[in-house]
Scaffold this active site. Sequence first.
Site, PDB file in Angstrom:
ATOM      1  N   GLN A 109       0.688  -1.144  -0.059  1.00 44.78           N
ATOM      2  CA  GLN A 109       0.038  -0.091  -0.089  1.00 44.78           C
ATOM      3  C   GLN A 109       0.979   1.151   0.060  1.00 44.78           C
ATOM      4  O   GLN A 109       0.396   2.414  -0.140  1.00 44.78           O
ATOM      5  CB  GLN A 109      -0.962  -0.021   1.345  1.00 44.78           C
ATOM      6  CG  GLN A 109      -1.909  -1.199   1.142  1.00 44.78           C
ATOM      7  CD  GLN A 109      -2.511  -1.274   2.704  1.00 44.78           C
ATOM      8  OE1 GLN A 109      -3.582  -0.583   2.947  1.00 44.78           O
ATOM      9  NE2 GLN A 109      -1.925  -2.003   3.783  1.00 44.78           N
ATOM     10  N   HIS A 127      -1.440   1.729  -4.143  1.00 40.71           N
ATOM     11  CA  HIS A 127      -2.081   2.955  -4.304  1.00 40.71           C
ATOM     12  C   HIS A 127      -1.031   3.880  -4.892  1.00 40.71           C
ATOM     13  O   HIS A 127      -1.054   5.117  -4.661  1.00 40.71           O
ATOM     14  CB  HIS A 127      -1.954   3.385  -2.740  1.00 40.71           C
ATOM     15  CG  HIS A 127      -3.007   2.755  -1.842  1.00 40.71           C
ATOM     16  ND1 HIS A 127      -3.024   2.457  -0.406  1.00 40.71           N
ATOM     17  CD2 HIS A 127      -4.123   1.812  -2.069  1.00 40.71           C
ATOM     18  CE1 HIS A 127      -3.969   1.758  -0.268  1.00 40.71           C
ATOM     19  NE2 HIS A 127      -4.603   1.491  -1.134  1.00 40.71           N
ATOM     20  N   GLY A 196       2.708  -4.707   9.057  1.00 39.03           N
ATOM     21  CA  GLY A 196       2.929  -3.133   9.062  1.00 39.03           C
ATOM     22  C   GLY A 196       1.775  -2.268   8.645  1.00 39.03           C
ATOM     23  O   GLY A 196       1.896  -1.176   8.211  1.00 39.03           O
ATOM     24  N   SER A 198      -2.514  -1.239   9.486  1.00 43.76           N
ATOM     25  CA  SER A 198      -3.663  -1.303  10.282  1.00 43.76           C
ATOM     26  C   SER A 198      -4.954  -2.247   9.750  1.00 43.76           C
ATOM     27  O   SER A 198      -5.942  -2.349  10.518  1.00 43.76           O
ATOM     28  CB  SER A 198      -4.067   0.076  10.662  1.00 43.76           C
ATOM     29  OG  SER A 198      -4.538   0.957   9.531  1.00 43.76           O
ATOM     30  N   PRO A 223       3.660  -4.329  15.772  1.00 42.23           N
ATOM     31  CA  PRO A 223       3.911  -4.174  17.021  1.00 42.23           C
ATOM     32  C   PRO A 223       2.513  -4.296  17.928  1.00 42.23           C
ATOM     33  O   PRO A 223       2.833  -4.325  19.267  1.00 42.23           O
ATOM     34  CB  PRO A 223       4.792  -2.953  17.291  1.00 42.23           C
ATOM     35  CG  PRO A 223       4.706  -2.337  16.057  1.00 42.23           C
ATOM     36  CD  PRO A 223       4.304  -3.070  15.022  1.00 42.23           C
ATOM     37  N   GLU A 224       1.726  -3.979  17.184  1.00 42.62           N
ATOM     38  CA  GLU A 224       0.058  -3.975  17.655  1.00 42.62           C
ATOM     39  C   GLU A 224      -0.769  -4.836  17.372  1.00 42.62           C
ATOM     40  O   GLU A 224      -0.633  -5.124  16.116  1.00 42.62           O
ATOM     41  CB  GLU A 224      -0.244  -2.699  17.866  1.00 42.62           C
ATOM     42  CG  GLU A 224       0.659  -1.496  18.539  1.00 42.62           C
ATOM     43  CD  GLU A 224       0.040  -0.115  18.662  1.00 42.62           C
ATOM     44  OE1 GLU A 224      -1.056   0.066  18.273  1.00 42.62           O
ATOM     45  OE2 GLU A 224       0.465   0.709  19.473  1.00 42.62           O
TER      46      GLU A 224
HETATM   47  C1  BJW Z   1       4.765  -1.048  12.382  1.00 43.03           C
HETATM   48  C2  BJW Z   1       5.707  -0.537  12.864  1.00 43.03           C
HETATM   49  C3  BJW Z   1       6.874  -1.344  12.615  1.00 43.03           C
HETATM   50  C4  BJW Z   1       4.243   0.922  13.330  1.00 43.03           C
HETATM   51  N1  BJW Z   1       6.784  -2.521  12.173  1.00 43.03           N
HETATM   52  N2  BJW Z   1       4.616  -2.380  11.854  1.00 43.03           N
HETATM   53  C5  BJW Z   1     -15.576  -0.542   2.723  1.00 43.03           C
HETATM   54  C6  BJW Z   1     -15.846   0.058   3.927  1.00 43.03           C
HETATM   55  C7  BJW Z   1     -15.790   1.383   4.381  1.00 43.03           C
HETATM   56  C8  BJW Z   1     -15.092   2.177   3.511  1.00 43.03           C
HETATM   57  C9  BJW Z   1     -14.691   1.878   2.337  1.00 43.03           C
HETATM   58  C10 BJW Z   1     -15.004   0.441   1.879  1.00 43.03           C
HETATM   59  N3  BJW Z   1     -14.407   0.275   0.655  1.00 43.03           N
HETATM   60  C11 BJW Z   1     -13.874   1.492   0.076  1.00 43.03           C
HETATM   61  C12 BJW Z   1     -14.106   2.449   1.263  1.00 43.03           C
HETATM   62  C13 BJW Z   1     -13.579   4.013   1.098  1.00 43.03           C
HETATM   63  C14 BJW Z   1     -11.980   4.119   1.619  1.00 43.03           C
HETATM   64  C15 BJW Z   1     -11.687   3.243   2.723  1.00 43.03           C
HETATM   65  O1  BJW Z   1     -11.378   2.350   2.797  1.00 43.03           O
HETATM   66  N4  BJW Z   1     -11.823   3.921   3.969  1.00 43.03           N
HETATM   67  C16 BJW Z   1     -11.441   3.191   5.156  1.00 43.03           C
HETATM   68  C17 BJW Z   1     -10.604   4.318   6.080  1.00 43.03           C
HETATM   69  C18 BJW Z   1     -13.022   3.055   6.125  1.00 43.03           C
HETATM   70  N5  BJW Z   1     -11.246   3.372   0.487  1.00 43.03           N
HETATM   71  C19 BJW Z   1     -11.109   3.965  -0.714  1.00 43.03           C
HETATM   72  O2  BJW Z   1     -11.223   5.394  -0.820  1.00 43.03           O
HETATM   73  C20 BJW Z   1     -10.243   3.262  -1.571  1.00 43.03           C
HETATM   74  N6  BJW Z   1     -11.001   3.534  -2.897  1.00 43.03           N
HETATM   75  C21 BJW Z   1     -11.967   2.694  -3.346  1.00 43.03           C
HETATM   76  O3  BJW Z   1     -12.339   1.661  -2.631  1.00 43.03           O
HETATM   77  O4  BJW Z   1     -12.265   2.871  -4.277  1.00 43.03           O
HETATM   78  C22 BJW Z   1     -13.784   2.708  -4.575  1.00 43.03           C
HETATM   79  C23 BJW Z   1     -14.798   3.891  -4.388  1.00 43.03           C
HETATM   80  C24 BJW Z   1     -14.678   4.920  -5.162  1.00 43.03           C
HETATM   81  C25 BJW Z   1     -15.589   5.958  -4.650  1.00 43.03           C
HETATM   82  C26 BJW Z   1     -16.344   5.996  -3.740  1.00 43.03           C
HETATM   83  C27 BJW Z   1     -16.304   4.720  -2.726  1.00 43.03           C
HETATM   84  C28 BJW Z   1     -15.296   3.568  -3.212  1.00 43.03           C
HETATM   85  C29 BJW Z   1      -8.952   3.971  -1.976  1.00 43.03           C
HETATM   86  C30 BJW Z   1      -7.996   3.914  -0.731  1.00 43.03           C
HETATM   87  C31 BJW Z   1      -6.706   4.678  -1.243  1.00 43.03           C
HETATM   88  C32 BJW Z   1      -6.043   5.005   0.236  1.00 43.03           C
HETATM   89  N7  BJW Z   1      -5.027   5.925  -0.127  1.00 43.03           N
HETATM   90  C33 BJW Z   1      -4.286   6.061   1.100  1.00 43.03           C
HETATM   91  C34 BJW Z   1      -3.617   7.516   0.677  1.00 43.03           C
HETATM   92  C35 BJW Z   1      -2.378   7.341  -0.220  1.00 43.03           C
HETATM   93  C36 BJW Z   1      -1.679   8.584  -0.808  1.00 43.03           C
HETATM   94  C37 BJW Z   1      -1.103   8.964   0.271  1.00 43.03           C
HETATM   95  O5  BJW Z   1       0.005   8.446   0.852  1.00 43.03           O
HETATM   96  O6  BJW Z   1      -1.416  10.390   0.600  1.00 43.03           O
HETATM   97  O7  BJW Z   1      -3.214   5.217   1.420  1.00 43.03           O
HETATM   98  S1  BJW Z   1      -4.981   6.394   2.755  1.00 43.03           S
HETATM   99  C38 BJW Z   1      -3.534   5.757   3.346  1.00 43.03           C
HETATM  100  O8  BJW Z   1      -4.072   4.376   4.312  1.00 43.03           O
HETATM  101  C39 BJW Z   1      -2.452   5.223   2.613  1.00 43.03           C
HETATM  102  C40 BJW Z   1      -2.093   3.799   3.102  1.00 43.03           C
HETATM  103  O9  BJW Z   1      -1.468   3.152   1.895  1.00 43.03           O
HETATM  104  C41 BJW Z   1      -3.453   3.419   3.524  1.00 43.03           C
HETATM  105  C42 BJW Z   1      -3.182   2.109   4.650  1.00 43.03           C
HETATM  106  O10 BJW Z   1      -2.663   2.419   5.681  1.00 43.03           O
HETATM  107  P1  BJW Z   1      -1.683   1.722   6.321  1.00 43.03           P
HETATM  108  O11 BJW Z   1      -0.428   1.411   5.372  1.00 43.03           O
HETATM  109  O12 BJW Z   1      -2.422   0.516   7.015  1.00 43.03           O
HETATM  110  O13 BJW Z   1      -1.122   2.560   7.651  1.00 43.03           O
HETATM  111  P2  BJW Z   1      -1.459   2.803   9.037  1.00 43.03           P
HETATM  112  O14 BJW Z   1      -0.822   4.006   9.422  1.00 43.03           O
HETATM  113  O15 BJW Z   1      -2.800   2.855   9.044  1.00 43.03           O
HETATM  114  O16 BJW Z   1      -1.012   1.680  10.054  1.00 43.03           O
HETATM  115  C43 BJW Z   1       0.288   1.567  10.064  1.00 43.03           C
HETATM  116  C44 BJW Z   1       0.518   0.162  10.842  1.00 43.03           C
HETATM  117  O17 BJW Z   1       1.907   0.045  11.067  1.00 43.03           O
HETATM  118  C45 BJW Z   1      -0.148  -0.002  12.234  1.00 43.03           C
HETATM  119  O18 BJW Z   1      -0.730  -0.888  12.520  1.00 43.03           O
HETATM  120  C46 BJW Z   1       1.059   0.389  13.183  1.00 43.03           C
HETATM  121  O19 BJW Z   1       1.146  -0.546  14.456  1.00 43.03           O
HETATM  122  C47 BJW Z   1       2.217  -0.495  12.293  1.00 43.03           C
HETATM  123  N8  BJW Z   1       3.582  -0.355  12.747  1.00 43.03           N
HETATM  124  N9  BJW Z   1       5.489   0.764  13.418  1.00 43.03           N
HETATM  125  C48 BJW Z   1       5.486  -2.951  11.612  1.00 43.03           C
HETATM  126  N10 BJW Z   1       8.045  -0.999  13.019  1.00 43.03           N
END
Ligand code: BJW
Length: 252
Positions: A109, A127, A196, A198, A223-224
């Site tokens: 991602q 992404h 890594g 959420s 870690p969580e």
């Molecule tokens: C460690 C560590 C260490 C710390 N070692 N681990 C179904 C239900 C509800 C909502 C939706 C659904 N389907 C779609 C949606 C809407 C939305 C969505 O999912 N929203 C949710 C928040 C509810 N999804 C979308 O909009 C997607 N598009 C889509 O579905 O299109 C169809 C559609 C079109 C029109 C309308 C509706 C639907 C697109 C999603 C794109 C996500 N984009 C982002 C931004 C990218 C650009 C940017 O960087 O600015 O991508 S959002 C952000 O979150 C980024 C990430 O890739 C993504 C995921 O985050 P990630 O990687 O999990 O990070 P964190 O911070 O959340 O977690 C970090 C983790 O690391 C933690 O667990 C820590 O504990 C851990 N950690 N240190 C290992 N050392």
Amino acid sequence: MSILLTEVSDELLGIFDGAARVAVLTGAGVSAESGVPTFRGGGGSEIWTWRGRPVTELSSAELIATDPKLVWEWFDYRRALLKECVPNEGHNALAKWERRFERFTLITQNIDGLHREAGSMNILELHGNIWRARCLRCASSFEVRECPLEDIPPRCFVCGGASRPDVVLFGEFLPEGVFDRAEEAAAAADLFFVIGTSAVVYPAASLPIAAKQAGARLIEINPEQTDISLMCDVTLLGNAGEILPQFLKERG
Ligand code: BJW
Ligand code: ZN
């Protein structure tokens, strides 16, 4: 039943060595030890903040439609930070894992490009990539390394049109074909790692569920505990940079 561990056991090494088709889903946490902020925190990681606005608002389809310059500035700020970051031991270990299996797919991602820099080859960037821009006129995608950007928006190499960051914002569809390939790799995997992340952003978060339903073993490294921990066969509680290399240690 989900098992919690803090280091890689001999039994897990046996499962790893016996796997043929492996798929991995990574998230921001895998880059946290490289100094890249995460989106939602966890494991003591820093969180992206900029001008007091939440990421969900900055990286959104709504904002790029109404204020594309502001979105470019937000990405320019992040590019400057990422320019100083290098792959960590977690990225390096995953690049080495790739050579061990009959089939290995790294689904990320992350948009930071650090997996490629570490040497991983078969990568599906769900992404997009922060070092690329996409033309709003002719849809060409091209690399933009200049940082800070002199002109916003950067102009298309092909037609001179205005461009946008080649990333997937909230409310936007994933690049055509990429998610299909990720789903296919998840369904074919006998071992699936969730590292890594959420696991709250869809459709990426549906991949471990699809893998499990198709019969894969699910191993989480974080870690969580997260929203999908209960579904995992094992959660390895720890940092990716410390846990991932343990799978490569000498076998006794
Ligand atoms: C460690 C560590 C260490 C710390 N070692 N681990 C179904 C239900 C509800 C909502 C939706 C659904 N389907 C779609 C949606 C809407 C939305 C969505 O999912 N929203 C949710 C928040 C509810 N999804 C979308 O909009 C997607 N598009 C889509 O579905 O299109 C169809 C559609 C079109 C029109 C309308 C509706 C639907 C697109 C999603 C794109 C996500 N984009 C982002 C931004 C990218 C650009 C940017 O960087 O600015 O991508 S959002 C952000 O979150 C980024 C990430 O890739 C993504 C995921 O985050 P990630 O990687 O999990 O990070 P964190 O911070 O959340 O977690 C970090 C983790 O690391 C933690 O667990 C820590 O504990 C851990 N950690 N240190 C290992 N050392
Ligand atoms: Zn163009």
